[in-house]
Motif scaffolding. Structure first.
Motif, PDB file in Angstrom:
ATOM      1  N   THR A 142      32.568  44.028  28.756  1.00 42.25           N
ATOM      2  CA  THR A 142      31.620  44.546  28.100  1.00 42.25           C
ATOM      3  C   THR A 142      30.766  45.488  28.878  1.00 42.25           C
ATOM      4  OG1 THR A 142      29.899  42.870  28.937  1.00 42.25           O
ATOM      5  CG2 THR A 142      31.443  41.962  27.298  1.00 42.25           C
ATOM      6  N   GLY A 143      30.001  46.548  27.811  1.00 44.26           N
ATOM      7  CA  GLY A 143      29.529  47.370  28.520  1.00 44.26           C
ATOM      8  C   GLY A 143      30.279  48.392  28.968  1.00 44.26           C
ATOM      9  N   ALA A 144      31.488  48.484  28.412  1.00 47.14           N
ATOM     10  CA  ALA A 144      32.513  49.305  29.148  1.00 47.14           C
ATOM     11  C   ALA A 144      32.489  50.703  29.444  1.00 47.14           C
ATOM     12  CB  ALA A 144      33.909  49.167  28.445  1.00 47.14           C
ATOM     13  N   SER A 145      31.246  51.369  28.732  1.00 50.75           N
ATOM     14  CA  SER A 145      31.127  52.833  28.944  1.00 50.75           C
ATOM     15  C   SER A 145      30.190  53.026  29.857  1.00 50.75           C
ATOM     16  CB  SER A 145      30.424  53.327  27.711  1.00 50.75           C
ATOM     17  OG  SER A 145      29.181  52.906  27.422  1.00 50.75           O
ATOM     18  N   GLY A 146      29.805  51.987  30.545  1.00 54.90           N
ATOM     19  CA  GLY A 146      28.722  52.251  31.705  1.00 54.90           C
ATOM     20  C   GLY A 146      29.411  52.138  33.152  1.00 54.90           C
ATOM     21  N   GLY A 147      28.546  52.348  34.244  1.00 55.93           N
ATOM     22  CA  GLY A 147      29.258  52.671  35.438  1.00 55.93           C
ATOM     23  C   GLY A 147      29.945  51.233  35.916  1.00 55.93           C
ATOM     24  N   VAL A 148      29.794  50.015  36.006  1.00 50.06           N
ATOM     25  CA  VAL A 148      30.411  48.994  36.300  1.00 50.06           C
ATOM     26  C   VAL A 148      31.669  48.925  35.447  1.00 50.06           C
ATOM     27  CG1 VAL A 148      30.372  46.577  36.607  1.00 50.06           C
ATOM     28  CG2 VAL A 148      28.376  47.844  37.341  1.00 50.06           C
ATOM     29  N   GLY A 149      31.422  49.133  34.018  1.00 49.87           N
ATOM     30  CA  GLY A 149      32.412  49.102  32.830  1.00 49.87           C
ATOM     31  C   GLY A 149      33.799  49.875  33.152  1.00 49.87           C
ATOM     32  N   ARG A 150      33.271  50.921  33.367  1.00 48.73           N
ATOM     33  CA  ARG A 150      34.413  51.946  33.601  1.00 48.73           C
ATOM     34  C   ARG A 150      35.291  51.635  34.792  1.00 48.73           C
ATOM     35  NH1 ARG A 150      34.932  56.671  30.486  1.00 48.73           N
ATOM     36  NH2 ARG A 150      33.183  56.755  28.743  1.00 48.73           N
ATOM     37  N   PHE A 151      34.769  51.337  35.820  1.00 48.75           N
ATOM     38  CA  PHE A 151      35.461  50.967  37.219  1.00 48.75           C
ATOM     39  C   PHE A 151      36.084  49.635  36.876  1.00 48.75           C
ATOM     40  CE2 PHE A 151      32.063  53.407  39.705  1.00 48.75           C
ATOM     41  CZ  PHE A 151      32.786  54.418  39.942  1.00 48.75           C
ATOM     42  N   ALA A 152      35.463  48.634  36.123  1.00 49.41           N
ATOM     43  CA  ALA A 152      36.410  47.303  35.745  1.00 49.41           C
ATOM     44  C   ALA A 152      37.341  47.837  34.796  1.00 49.41           C
ATOM     45  CB  ALA A 152      35.248  46.575  35.117  1.00 49.41           C
ATOM     46  N   VAL A 153      37.396  48.603  33.801  1.00 46.12           N
ATOM     47  CA  VAL A 153      38.473  48.779  32.942  1.00 46.12           C
ATOM     48  C   VAL A 153      39.842  49.407  33.934  1.00 46.12           C
ATOM     49  CG1 VAL A 153      39.483  50.529  31.367  1.00 46.12           C
ATOM     50  CG2 VAL A 153      37.128  48.957  30.886  1.00 46.12           C
ATOM     51  N   GLN A 154      39.365  50.338  34.810  1.00 46.76           N
ATOM     52  CA  GLN A 154      40.369  50.842  35.570  1.00 46.76           C
ATOM     53  C   GLN A 154      41.052  49.920  36.599  1.00 46.76           C
ATOM     54  OE1 GLN A 154      39.528  55.106  36.696  1.00 46.76           O
ATOM     55  NE2 GLN A 154      37.662  54.337  36.279  1.00 46.76           N
ATOM     56  N   LEU A 155      40.257  49.147  37.398  1.00 49.09           N
ATOM     57  CA  LEU A 155      40.659  48.341  38.410  1.00 49.09           C
ATOM     58  C   LEU A 155      41.640  47.128  37.692  1.00 49.09           C
ATOM     59  CD1 LEU A 155      37.732  48.284  40.482  1.00 49.09           C
ATOM     60  CD2 LEU A 155      39.779  49.295  41.216  1.00 49.09           C
ATOM     61  N   ALA A 156      41.120  46.550  36.699  1.00 51.37           N
ATOM     62  CA  ALA A 156      41.794  45.683  35.944  1.00 51.37           C
ATOM     63  C   ALA A 156      43.117  46.037  35.398  1.00 51.37           C
ATOM     64  CB  ALA A 156      41.025  44.732  34.925  1.00 51.37           C
ATOM     65  N   ALA A 157      43.212  47.315  34.916  1.00 53.02           N
ATOM     66  CA  ALA A 157      44.487  47.887  34.336  1.00 53.02           C
ATOM     67  C   ALA A 157      45.392  47.877  35.558  1.00 53.02           C
ATOM     68  CB  ALA A 157      44.192  49.000  33.717  1.00 53.02           C
ATOM     69  N   ARG A 158      44.950  48.538  36.859  1.00 54.08           N
ATOM     70  CA  ARG A 158      45.594  48.611  37.947  1.00 54.08           C
ATOM     71  C   ARG A 158      46.258  47.476  38.196  1.00 54.08           C
ATOM     72  NH1 ARG A 158      46.148  52.678  41.373  1.00 54.08           N
ATOM     73  NH2 ARG A 158      46.049  51.221  43.216  1.00 54.08           N
ATOM     74  N   ALA A 159      45.707  46.449  38.327  1.00 53.80           N
ATOM     75  CA  ALA A 159      46.205  44.932  38.463  1.00 53.80           C
ATOM     76  C   ALA A 159      47.291  44.552  37.609  1.00 53.80           C
ATOM     77  CB  ALA A 159      44.940  44.272  38.698  1.00 53.80           C
ATOM     78  N   GLY A 160      47.338  45.152  36.344  1.00 49.98           N
ATOM     79  CA  GLY A 160      48.079  44.845  35.383  1.00 49.98           C
ATOM     80  C   GLY A 160      47.697  43.815  34.201  1.00 49.98           C
ATOM     81  N   ALA A 161      46.371  43.785  34.193  1.00 54.43           N
ATOM     82  CA  ALA A 161      45.844  43.021  33.107  1.00 54.43           C
ATOM     83  C   ALA A 161      45.817  43.807  31.936  1.00 54.43           C
ATOM     84  CB  ALA A 161      44.276  42.746  33.579  1.00 54.43           C
ATOM     85  N   GLN A 162      45.918  43.097  30.768  1.00 46.63           N
ATOM     86  CA  GLN A 162      45.505  43.686  29.452  1.00 46.63           C
ATOM     87  C   GLN A 162      44.208  43.780  29.273  1.00 46.63           C
ATOM     88  OE1 GLN A 162      47.022  41.340  26.347  1.00 46.63           O
ATOM     89  NE2 GLN A 162      45.882  42.785  24.536  1.00 46.63           N
ATOM     90  N   VAL A 163      43.195  45.008  29.108  1.00 47.96           N
ATOM     91  CA  VAL A 163      42.129  45.326  29.120  1.00 47.96           C
ATOM     92  C   VAL A 163      41.445  45.547  27.781  1.00 47.96           C
ATOM     93  CG1 VAL A 163      40.109  46.649  30.343  1.00 47.96           C
ATOM     94  CG2 VAL A 163      42.352  45.958  31.543  1.00 47.96           C
ATOM     95  N   ILE A 164      40.590  44.832  27.308  1.00 51.73           N
ATOM     96  CA  ILE A 164      39.750  45.074  26.261  1.00 51.73           C
ATOM     97  C   ILE A 164      38.373  45.684  26.515  1.00 51.73           C
ATOM     98  CG2 ILE A 164      38.865  44.089  23.939  1.00 51.73           C
ATOM     99  CD1 ILE A 164      41.315  41.706  25.514  1.00 51.73           C
ATOM    100  N   ALA A 165      37.975  46.623  26.144  1.00 47.28           N
ATOM    101  CA  ALA A 165      36.764  47.255  26.374  1.00 47.28           C
ATOM    102  C   ALA A 165      35.847  47.225  25.162  1.00 47.28           C
ATOM    103  CB  ALA A 165      37.061  48.853  26.650  1.00 47.28           C
TER     104      ALA A 165
END
Length: 312
Positions: A142-165
């Protein structure tokens, strides 16, 4: 001798003012760093108004600059090393920083970009690690457009997770698919399947809604509360199959993780979105933009030299 800094003043706009503070003196396990850039977090604004950082104290946590005095005990980087740090009292021209709180910045990474990493990057990295990820994990950010959110989206995707923003508007969802999100939602509308992990920086009613979407055995990491609204759970909402809501705070040395994040940036494996860039002379403008949710990613302030303000 003194240096210029941004200190807490509850009577000032944004509860912050410029002041001269004593030149810092480094302890045995500290280096002195001339700060070139800092980045602003929601937490900094809340710290200034809540009293968590007392009046007269230097604000801030995120900084990047150049070492001008090495640690007297022989640890840490040498003079002239470019570094990024997560340290209290970061918003000053010169700061004494524990060697465990900083990492060297690769030459290919601009210091303005490095300054955006500490709080947001560490929060995203540690909260994802705490929640646990696997290749089939469904992660809601949640809040995926913010600082934490954008990093979390990328790091989760790198780990192979399915990411919903999840974002507040269509405009704020721009670019999230390109950095790893499989779905981008306005709020939680349309999310009808359970998720395993939630990295939440919004709080309020959306936190309650995310809890209801959490699969048995799932985890929510509460890393922020930008909504400023209360979260009211209806009766029996927390009775049922086991799942967890965990509070989050950054504690301990962050140097090793900052090195990981800076390395990913250097490899072009982690994108840093800077939605506001300008001189720290315009702190109040940056604070208003951040509070008004007009910043995608990070707000970065140049402490030294001229910097033309950029808005997105």
């Amino acid at each position: 001798m003194s240096v210029r800094a941004l200190v807490v003043d509850p009577s000032a706009p944004a509860a912050v003012r410029y002041a001269e503070v004593p030149d810092p003196v480094a302890g045995p396990g500290q280096v002195l760093v001339d700060i070139s850039h800092v980045s602003l977090n929601y937490g900094d604004l809340n710290d200034a108004r809540s009293g968590r950082v007392p009046a007269g104290a230097v604000l801030g946590s995120d900084a990047a600059g150049v070492v001008v005095q090495a640690a007297s005990d022989g640890t840490g980087p040498a003079v002239g090393t470019r570094v990024v740090a997560l340290t209290s009292g970061a918003f000053a021209e010169r700061v004494a920083i524990d060697v465990g709180a900083l990492a060297e910045v690769p030459e290919t990474v601009d210091l303005a970009v490095a300054a955006a990493l500490p709080v947001a990057g560490i929060a995203a990295l540690r909260s994802l690690r705490a929640a646990g990820l696997a290749s089939d994990t469904r992660v809601l950010v949640t809040g995926a457009s913010g600082g934490v959110g954008r990093f979390a989206v990328q790091l989760a995707a790198r780990a192979g997770a399915q990411v919903i923003a999840s974002v507040g508007s269509a405009a704020r969802g721009k670019g999230l698919v390109e950095i790893g999100a499989e779905e981008v939602l306005i709020g939680l509308a349309g999310l009808d399947r359970p998720v395993d992990v939630v990295i939440d920086s919004v709080g309020g009613p959306q936190l309650v809604a995310a809890w209801n979407l959490l699969a048995p055995g799932g985890h929510i990491q509460s890393v922020g509360w930008t909504s400023g609204e209360p979260a009211v759970f209806p009766p029996y909402a927390t009775v049922g199959p086991a799942k967890s809501l965990a509070s989050f705070v950054i504690e301990g040395d962050a140097g090793a993780e900052l090195a990981v994040l800076a390395g990913l940036v250097a490899e072009e494996a982690l994108a840093v979105e800077i939605g506001w860039l300008g001189s720290w002379e315009h702190f109040t403008e940056a604070a208003e933009a951040l509070r008004g949710r007009r910043v995608s990613g990070k707000a970065v302030l140049a402490v030294r030299g001229n910097c033309r303000t950029r808005r997105r």
